[in-house]
Scaffold this active site. Structure first.
Site, PDB file in Angstrom:
ATOM      1  N   HIS A 160       0.808  -1.228   0.000  1.00 16.25           N
ATOM      2  CA  HIS A 160       0.000   0.000   0.000  1.00 16.25           C
ATOM      3  C   HIS A 160       0.840   1.275   0.000  1.00 16.25           C
ATOM      4  CE1 HIS A 160      -4.044  -1.720   0.395  1.00 16.25           C
ATOM      5  NE2 HIS A 160      -3.363  -2.754   0.856  1.00 16.25           N
ATOM      6  N   ASP A 368       3.151   9.343  -0.927  1.00 12.51           N
ATOM      7  CA  ASP A 368       1.976   8.592  -0.493  1.00 12.51           C
ATOM      8  C   ASP A 368       1.717   7.489  -1.507  1.00 12.51           C
ATOM      9  OD1 ASP A 368      -0.205   8.030   1.132  1.00 12.51           O
ATOM     10  OD2 ASP A 368      -0.905  10.108   1.156  1.00 12.51           O
TER      11      ASP A 368
HETATM   12  P1  ADQ Z   1      -3.203   5.956   4.808  1.00  7.36           P
HETATM   13  O1  ADQ Z   1      -1.811   6.463   4.962  1.00  7.36           O
HETATM   14  O2  ADQ Z   1      -3.934   5.735   6.063  1.00  7.36           O
HETATM   15  O3  ADQ Z   1      -3.261   4.639   3.939  1.00  7.36           O
HETATM   16  P2  ADQ Z   1      -5.177   7.357   2.962  1.00  7.36           P
HETATM   17  O4  ADQ Z   1      -5.130   6.683   1.668  1.00  7.36           O
HETATM   18  O5  ADQ Z   1      -5.308   8.820   2.832  1.00  7.36           O
HETATM   19  O6  ADQ Z   1      -3.931   7.111   3.902  1.00  7.36           O
HETATM   20  O7  ADQ Z   1      -6.436   6.797   3.721  1.00  7.36           O
HETATM   21  C1  ADQ Z   1      -6.919   7.388   4.815  1.00  7.36           C
HETATM   22  C2  ADQ Z   1      -8.345   6.940   5.085  1.00  7.36           C
HETATM   23  O8  ADQ Z   1      -8.619   7.199   6.431  1.00  7.36           O
HETATM   24  C3  ADQ Z   1      -9.335   7.695   4.250  1.00  7.36           C
HETATM   25  O9  ADQ Z   1     -10.441   6.877   3.984  1.00  7.36           O
HETATM   26  C4  ADQ Z   1      -9.720   8.861   5.141  1.00  7.36           C
HETATM   27  O10 ADQ Z   1     -11.038   9.304   4.984  1.00  7.36           O
HETATM   28  C5  ADQ Z   1      -9.533   8.273   6.530  1.00  7.36           C
HETATM   29  N1  ADQ Z   1      -8.936   9.302   7.396  1.00  7.36           N
HETATM   30  C6  ADQ Z   1      -7.772   9.936   7.200  1.00  7.36           C
HETATM   31  N2  ADQ Z   1      -7.566  10.846   8.146  1.00  7.36           N
HETATM   32  C7  ADQ Z   1      -8.628  10.803   8.949  1.00  7.36           C
HETATM   33  C8  ADQ Z   1      -9.003  11.543  10.093  1.00  7.36           C
HETATM   34  N3  ADQ Z   1      -8.243  12.513  10.559  1.00  7.36           N
HETATM   35  N4  ADQ Z   1     -10.177  11.213  10.684  1.00  7.36           N
HETATM   36  C9  ADQ Z   1     -10.943  10.241  10.175  1.00  7.36           C
HETATM   37  N5  ADQ Z   1     -10.639   9.525   9.082  1.00  7.36           N
HETATM   38  C10 ADQ Z   1      -9.502   9.807   8.476  1.00  7.36           C
HETATM   39  C11 ADQ Z   1      -2.301   3.784   3.286  1.00  7.36           C
HETATM   40  C12 ADQ Z   1      -1.320   4.465   2.329  1.00  7.36           C
HETATM   41  C13 ADQ Z   1      -2.068   5.290   1.289  1.00  7.36           C
HETATM   42  C14 ADQ Z   1      -3.055   4.406   0.529  1.00  7.36           C
HETATM   43  C15 ADQ Z   1      -3.907   3.613   1.501  1.00  7.36           C
HETATM   44  C16 ADQ Z   1      -4.735   2.572   0.781  1.00  7.36           C
HETATM   45  O11 ADQ Z   1      -0.414   5.281   3.064  1.00  7.36           O
HETATM   46  O12 ADQ Z   1      -1.173   5.886   0.370  1.00  7.36           O
HETATM   47  O13 ADQ Z   1      -3.902   5.206  -0.269  1.00  7.36           O
HETATM   48  O14 ADQ Z   1      -3.113   2.919   2.467  1.00  7.36           O
HETATM   49  O15 ADQ Z   1      -3.920   1.782  -0.025  1.00  7.36           O
END
Ligand code: ADQ
Length: 485
Positions: A160, A368
């Site tokens: 990921h 990311d």
């Molecule tokens: P993450 O680093 O966790 O995931 P991201 O892809 O942005 O990052 O996913 C975050 C998820 O959590 C989103 O659904 C978002 O809505 C939720 N979220 C984020 N911040 C939040 C907050 N403050 N409060 C509530 N909910 C929140 C890892 C990788 C990413 C990749 C994903 C999936 O780092 O690059 O996109 O896995 O593969």
């Protein structure tokens, strides 16, 4: 259990969100897989609990037909495997932050031993026809450990995070050994072609793997297929949720508090890879340079605290508090607070409503893997009056979402300029950009992500699977997977 004739899907991830924990939860992986698992599937991994004497046998619970099998970690396993090698060595390395890599041999040993323990516990639960799908950097060696126990099922792995070229990966102590374990999987998935190509360079240059010219690679007797499979969201569902949530109590409170002001929003885990410092700095520069936006825009940054027992995360939290205080001290007026900064997680539904109200989303990670917030923001917009996405060129999402305002996240001035452009953009341009972004987000969904991966895993080796011998394992077997996405 799934239909008698269908292969069962077994998902393995470090952290299993147990049914009892539903509610506010940050973390893209958990969100995507919650949508993907259907009755009959098994989800295996860590319970999130630390325990002085963890059981070797997993604890089982079932909810909505899905079995959750979890094991606890001892305090020392937690420190070495999770806080140590996974999050203090692999995570910074995979995000190109070599200066933050904190390596200790005992952490690496803890990492390998927890993966062995996971494999031993999982092996007992496996049926010969199960398809096993392992997720993310905590569990890279799991497939090799299962193979060492004689498991012959098809096993796939999805990374990921970004994946770096040999020049980066070679900085990781035991890089060859870790990379070698990735070759034990039948399918190895990445979000973008850049990451896939970097992996291919690593296995060729560091291990001597050879391509067969048709997408597969061979290393001694092992054959594996690296693929590109970008993760997405349930675009339609999220869009509906956002439209409903906009009328909900929280969104109404937010709108009332804004008055006529425009809203810019950032939503992230509180992580140094997310570029939060530069983003806050950029907002200050916008207000310094373009005085006409003062009192007319508020920036809401939601940054859910994460991994607080890793030093770098605590330090980042302190630095953000400082810069948020500094920005507000400098620009606030008695009736306007420019920056609203909260570190509590917000419910997904509430966030959807906030996205819909926001004129700008700032998604500016320094690196990311994908970034699902960018996709959620696009899905949440009202197509008649959409907001503008400002997106880092170093998010995997930028490969596909080229109609966002693409910025270099290291350049606070460029982000400030993009904010100014977004705040002054014509309705027509906003609609055009959003229309194209929307097509992409509706095409590259969570459902498609699962189907593509499992189709590859299904195809990866027909010769040894009892299920495929009887012709029962086909892409259609996975249709129920996407049922509730
Ligand atoms: P993450 O680093 O966790 O995931 P991201 O892809 O942005 O990052 O996913 C975050 C998820 O959590 C989103 O659904 C978002 O809505 C939720 N979220 C984020 N911040 C939040 C907050 N403050 N409060 C509530 N909910 C929140 C890892 C990788 C990413 C990749 C994903 C999936 O780092 O690059 O996109 O896995 O593969």
């Amino acid at each position: 259990m799934g239909g008698q004739n269908l292969a069962r899907l077994v998902v393995v991830s470090n952290r299993v969100p147990l049914p009892s924990e539903k509610g506010a939860r940050a973390g893209g992986l958990a969100v995507a897989l919650t949508d993907a698992l259907t009755p009959g599937s098994l989800w295996f991994g860590w319970s999130g609990r630390r325990n002085a004497r963890p059981e070797q046998e997993p604890a089982l619970q079932t909810s909505d037909g899905i079995t959750f099998a979890t094991i606890d970690l001892s305090e020392s396993d937690y420190q070495r495997f999770y806080a140590g090698y996974s999050n203090s060595a692999l995570w910074p390395l995979l995000h190109f932050r070599l200066g933050l890599v904190n390596y200790r041999t005992e952490d690496y040993e803890g990492y390998r031993s927890v993966n062995r323990r996971f494999a031993a516990a999982l092996e007992k639960l496996l049926l010969p026809t199960d398809l096993v799908w392992v997720h993310d950097y905590h569990l890279i060696p799991l497939g090799a450990e299962l193979r060492a126990l004689g498991v012959r099922n098809r096993i796939g792995f999805f990374m990921h995070t970004p994946f770096g070229p040999p020049a980066i990966m070679r900085a990781l102590p035991h890089a060859d050994a870790v990379l070698d374990t990735m070759c034990a999987y039948d399918v190895v998935g990445f979000h973008t072609e850049t990451y896939r190509a970097a992996f291919v360079d690593c296995v060729q240059q560091m291990l001597g793997a050879t391509p067969d010219g048709a997408g597969q690679f061979r290393l001694d007797t092992r054959i594996f297929t690296p693929i590109v499979d970008p993760i997405g969201i349930d675009a339609e569902g999220f869009s509906r949720t956002a439209a409903q949530a906009e009328r909900g109590a929280e969104a109404r409170r937010l709108r009332t508090s804004l008055g006529e002001r425009k809203l810019a929003i950032g939503v992230d885990r509180l992580d140094y890879s997310k570029g939060l410092l530069n983003r806050m700095e950029a907002f200050g520069r916008l207000l310094a340079r373009y005085k006409e936006h003062r009192r007319h825009v508020s920036f809401l940054q939601v940054a859910a605290r994460s991994r607080e027992d890793v030093n770098e995360y605590r330090e980042l939290g302190e630095e953000l508090n400082r810069i948020a205080g500094d920005t507000n001290g400098r620009y606030s007026e008695f009736d306007w607070t420019p920056l609203r900064y909260m570190t509590r997680p917000v419910r997904r539904r509430t966030l959807a409503g906030f996205y819909r109200l926001a004129h700008i989303a700032l998604v500016t990670p320094l690196r990311d893997g994908m970034n699902l917030v960018a996709k959620e923001y696009v899905a949440a917009q009202n197509p008649a009056d959409p907001g503008v996405l400002i997106l880092s060129r170093f998010a995997g999402a930028a490969d596909e979402m080229t109609d966002a305002l693409i910025v270099n996240p290291f350049d606070a001035d460029e982000i400030a300029e993009a904010m100014h452009r977004a705040l002054t953009m014509s309705l027509e341009e906003r609609q055009d950009r959003h229309h194209r972004l929307r097509q992409h987000v509706w095409h590259s969904t969570a459902r498609r992500y699962c189907e593509v991966f499992l189709d590859h895993l299904d195809e990866s080796d027909d010769s040894e699977s009892p299920a495929s011998e009887t012709g029962q394992l086909s892409a259609t077997a996975f249709a129920p997977l996407a049922g509730n996405i």
